[in-house]
Design a protein around this motif. Sequence first.
Motif: not given
Length: 117
Positions: A73-87, A89-97
């Motif tokens: 595929t043309a697109e590949h993973q370039g990096g990641f975060w592993l985070i703690h979040a309560r839910s 929804g909270d993880a999505i807030i970090w992902a939006e940032r």
Amino acid sequence: MPLFHLAMYYEQGSGEVPPDLDQIMAEVDALNDDLRDAGAWVTAAGFEPAPQARVVTALPDGAETTDGPYLATAEHQGGFWLIHARSMGDAIIWAERASRALRLPVEVRACAPEKES
């Protein structure tokens, strides 16, 4: 607290670098600092371009190693975060940032809970 994997993907074939890379990295650094301050940080990493990957397949008498990437595929993973979040929804807030900082989509996946021993 649950773990979440935030992954960023981008087209890696061109080798082009965004003209505002310094600004992007400053925003990512600020996000990382905020993750640490909030107690959400576990780890993060950026990857070398996918064409530099190697694919290892176990065989009955050893292993076979081939040039990567594994997915065609043309697109590949370039990096990641592993985070703690309560839910999620909270993880999505970090992902939006993260998405705003990177100017790229960010995939969020809950990590499977550890099995109790």
